[in-house]
Motif scaffolding. Sequence first.
Motif, short mmCIF file in Angstrom:
data_model
loop_
_atom_site.label_atom_id
_atom_site.label_comp_id
_atom_site.label_asym_id
_atom_site.label_seq_id
_atom_site.Cartn_x
_atom_site.Cartn_y
_atom_site.Cartn_z
N ILE A 142 1.16 -1.17 0.11
CA ILE A 142 -0.23 0.40 0.01
C ILE A 142 1.06 1.31 -0.27
N SER A 143 2.09 1.18 0.23
CA SER A 143 2.72 2.76 0.43
C SER A 143 3.52 2.76 -0.50
N ALA A 144 3.69 1.73 -1.56
CA ALA A 144 4.93 1.71 -2.89
C ALA A 144 3.78 2.31 -3.62
N LEU A 145 2.30 1.82 -3.46
CA LEU A 145 0.74 2.22 -4.48
C LEU A 145 0.22 3.76 -4.14
N SER A 146 0.41 4.29 -2.67
CA SER A 146 0.41 5.36 -2.57
C SER A 146 0.87 6.26 -2.99
N TRP A 147 2.80 6.04 -3.09
CA TRP A 147 4.15 6.64 -3.42
C TRP A 147 3.71 6.83 -4.80
N TYR A 148 3.42 5.94 -5.60
CA TYR A 148 2.69 5.06 -7.39
C TYR A 148 1.99 6.82 -7.48
N THR A 149 0.58 6.41 -6.91
CA THR A 149 -0.57 7.31 -7.37
C THR A 149 -0.54 8.48 -6.93
N GLY A 150 0.32 9.07 -5.83
CA GLY A 150 1.03 10.04 -5.83
C GLY A 150 1.60 11.57 -6.29
N TYR A 151 2.15 9.98 -7.19
CA TYR A 151 3.79 10.54 -8.31
C TYR A 151 2.64 11.27 -9.59
N ALA A 152 1.82 10.20 -9.97
CA ALA A 152 0.89 10.06 -11.11
C ALA A 152 -0.45 11.90 -10.94
N ILE A 153 -0.33 11.83 -9.48
CA ILE A 153 -1.23 12.84 -9.03
C ILE A 153 -0.63 13.58 -9.63
N GLY A 154 0.65 14.44 -9.34
CA GLY A 154 1.66 15.03 -9.31
C GLY A 154 1.36 15.88 -10.56
N GLN A 155 1.85 14.53 -11.67
CA GLN A 155 2.02 14.85 -13.15
C GLN A 155 0.63 14.93 -13.57
N PHE A 156 -0.31 14.20 -13.36
CA PHE A 156 -1.73 15.30 -13.17
C PHE A 156 -1.92 16.94 -13.33
N LYS A 157 -1.19 16.94 -12.34
CA LYS A 157 -1.80 18.81 -11.97
C LYS A 157 -0.49 19.36 -12.84
N LEU A 158 -0.03 19.09 -12.87
CA LEU A 158 1.52 19.97 -13.80
C LEU A 158 0.82 20.21 -15.39
N ARG A 159 -0.09 18.74 -15.51
CA ARG A 159 -0.51 19.33 -16.99
C ARG A 159 -1.64 19.75 -17.06
N HIS A 160 -3.14 19.96 -15.93
CA HIS A 160 -3.69 20.16 -16.40
C HIS A 160 -3.94 21.25 -14.43
N PRO A 161 -3.38 22.21 -14.15
CA PRO A 161 -3.54 23.19 -13.41
C PRO A 161 -4.50 23.85 -13.27
N GLU A 162 -5.38 23.42 -14.40
CA GLU A 162 -6.95 24.40 -14.10
C GLU A 162 -7.71 23.91 -12.63
N ILE A 163 -7.09 21.80 -12.69
CA ILE A 163 -7.41 20.81 -11.11
C ILE A 163 -7.42 21.28 -10.76
N HIS A 164 -8.53 20.66 -9.69
CA HIS A 164 -8.54 21.29 -7.87
C HIS A 164 -9.40 21.06 -7.59
N SER A 165 -10.19 19.55 -7.90
CA SER A 165 -11.06 19.30 -6.71
C SER A 165 -11.46 17.78 -7.65
N MET A 166 -11.69 16.48 -7.70
CA MET A 166 -12.48 15.22 -7.92
C MET A 166 -13.17 15.17 -9.17
N GLY A 167 -14.21 16.19 -8.61
CA GLY A 167 -15.67 16.94 -9.71
C GLY A 167 -14.43 17.88 -10.84
N ASP A 168 -13.84 18.52 -10.67
CA ASP A 168 -12.97 18.88 -11.97
C ASP A 168 -12.03 17.78 -12.49
N ALA A 169 -11.37 16.73 -12.64
CA ALA A 169 -11.07 16.59 -12.79
C ALA A 169 -11.81 14.83 -13.68
#
Length: 240
Positions: free
Chosen positions: A88-115
């Motif tokens: 679960i720790s490794a999965l948490s690290w990976y999802t955190g990285y993926a969310i960070g990359q997603f946010k850099l590509r789409h800076p206008e996203i601020h919530s789960m609803g926006d995504a």
Amino acid sequence: MSNEESYTVDGKAVTDEPLKMDAEKQLSAKDLEPFGNEETAEVKYRTMKWWHCGMLMIAENVSVGILSLPSAVATLGMVPAAIMILFISALSWYTGYAIGQFKLRHPEIHSMGDAGELLMGSFGRELLGLGQLLLLIFLMASNILMFNILMNVLTDHGTCTLVFGVVGLVICFMGALPRTMDKVYWMSVASFASVFAATVVTMITAGVESKGHIPIQVTTIVNFREGFLAVTNIIFAYRT
């Protein structure tokens, strides 16, 4: 004479169509910023530094997650629990990285609803927005439940659990009144310090008052319900 048509985006002349589209995309991201221009705003929401956010997330995990891990380890055994925690720790690290990359590509996203709107349109916005709302409701319910258990143990069920629940609700409501995470950061530090101190005291007390050797089970035999609850407790510890 050049046949290229010139465009002006954000005060800059752009002649290349792909560059124009990229510049307009960046400009639209600024326009979609929900907090707007905070330079002259009465309430400034962007008040946290990156390490403030880090401390807030550490406090969130330690304050609640550490309370559920010991019982999960005792239920599953040392080896299965260690494997689950590492996974679960490794999965948490990976999802955190993926969310960070997603946010850099789409800076206008601020919530789960926006995504959700970006992925599935208006239906996705409503679906993931509802999911985020339910997540916050159940997180608050978890904190109130923990307060109920705490007060019942300390007072030996001195009053009705419902009364403790109402008191916990009022305390959580008062703690949620600050409108910026900057204020919540200071409360998270106090939460982390108190839970950390209680954990250290408990560990020392258990060692001092131990009346003999305590067997450590590498694996255990549990039914589906107990095993499922133990695994979800480990997942819950990494919910942020």
